[in-house]
Design an enzyme around this catalytic site. Structure first.
Site, short mmCIF file in Angstrom:
data_model
loop_
_atom_site.label_atom_id
_atom_site.label_comp_id
_atom_site.label_asym_id
_atom_site.label_seq_id
_atom_site.Cartn_x
_atom_site.Cartn_y
_atom_site.Cartn_z
NE ARG A 237 -4.33 -1.29 0.10
CZ ARG A 237 -4.51 -2.37 -0.64
NH1 ARG A 237 -3.53 -2.80 -1.42
NH2 ARG A 237 -5.66 -3.02 -0.60
CD GLU A 266 -3.42 3.49 -5.09
OE1 GLU A 266 -4.45 2.83 -5.32
OE2 GLU A 266 -2.37 2.96 -4.73
CG HIS A 284 -3.56 -0.34 -6.80
ND1 HIS A 284 -3.96 0.25 -5.62
CD2 HIS A 284 -3.47 -1.67 -6.54
CE1 HIS A 284 -4.11 -0.67 -4.69
NE2 HIS A 284 -3.81 -1.86 -5.23
#
Length: 322
Positions: A237, A266, A284
């Protein structure tokens, strides 16, 4: 009366069709206005929710009167206020295991791409800069037989270690909350303190869960421990590292390169990272293959339906209410 399900992000179209055939379904979409306002309205009489990538907490769930289950199409659950869900006896389910191998694949994709400067050299070639035999500026780092340090030897960390050990004859070091002797033995993996791992590894991959202990686990002091030729990879993360510290480390060429799939914010649309040619940045996509996303959607669907039909789902984050 049919039970009501709130779909709070895009999900697999086949799963959506199955839900619509069984339940009253309300879909949340940014095209329809403020997302949190939509959620606040929709959850008032909702029995279940399914989706991923939204912050769900008291601010948008407080109106829920009969919500039983939030089924997340993800392994991580840092977007959900678990304490709030516990206090309101709302189950939270997730989708572990099905994305382990796909995410481990991506970790090695980032490792190899950053080590050999793949994105930068791809652009260099396409822009017509390849006019003679390559020189030192285009040289990368070798991988075979090097030392791979893994921070977090869970399912994904172990899958990464297998690839390094069996595929590239790498020496495996690991740092974890607890030593995993039996697991490590099969990979000849050696436990190290965090600083020892950073100092001794040619490649460092972060694969920990995000929790209070792991927030900004890697910052200025930790990056300073790494070797100048080292490659750093984060598939955990974004908040596990101090992003600005990494940017400064890369700017000053304190390490060779980095590969990132996750970020503190994000989607990441503006960042100093984009100005650096010694970092590989991906959006991601750790679990983003058609097969894996389908499996995740199927598992999330089963978790949701189990609760709505009076059964206990297999993969609960907070099983204490079962």
């Amino acid at each position: 009366m049919r039970k009501k399900v709130v779909v709070f992000s895009q999900i697999d179209s086949e799963i959506l069709s199955r839900l619509q055939a069984q339940y009253e379904v309300v879909q949340i979409s940014p095209k329809l206005g403020d997302v949190n306002t939509q959620i606040q309205t929709a959850v008032q009489d909702a029995d279940g929710m399914i989706g991923a990538g939204r912050l769900l907490n008291a601010s948008n769930l407080s109106a829920a009167k009969q919500l039983k289950i939030i089924s997340s199409v993800s392994v991580g659950y840092d977007n959900y206020d678990v304490n709030y869900l516990n206090s309101h006896h709302i189950w939270l389910a997730h989708t572990p295991h099905v994305l382990t191998e796909t995410t481990a694949d991506l970790a090695f994709t980032l490792l190899m791409s950053a080590a050999r400067q793949v994105p930068a050299l791809d652009q260099w070639t396409k822009q017509g800069e390849w006019k003679r035999t390559v020189g030192e500026a285009q040289f990368g780092q070798g991988i075979f037989g090097k030392t791979l340090g893994i921070i977090g030897l869970g399912n994904i960390g172990t899958a990464i270690a297998r690839r390094g050990f069996h595929g590239f004859n790498m020496n495996i070091l690991y740092h974890n909350r607890h030593e995993k002797l039996e697991l490590a033995q099969a990979l000849s993996a050696q436990y190290r303190s965090l600083n020892e791992l950073l100092q001794q590894s040619d490649f460092v991959v972060v694969a920990v869960d995000l929790n209070d202990d792991s927030k900004e686990l890697i910052g200025v002091e930790e990056f300073a421990q790494m070797q100048k030729h080292a490659v750093f990879v984060n598939i955990a993360r974004g908040s596990v590292i101090n992003e600005q510290a990494l940017i400064d480390t890369l700017k000053n060429n304190q390490i060779f390169a980095a590969g990132l799939d996750v970020y503190k914010k994000e989607p990441l649309q503006v960042s100093e990272l984009f100005d650096l040619n010694n970092v590989v940045t991906l959006p991601h996509i750790g679990s983003a293959t058609a097969e894996t996303r389908q499996q995740m959607a199927e598992l999330a669907y089963r978790n949701l339906v189990d609760v709505l039909e009076g059964r206990t789902p297999r993969y609960l984050v907070n099983p204490q209410f079962s």
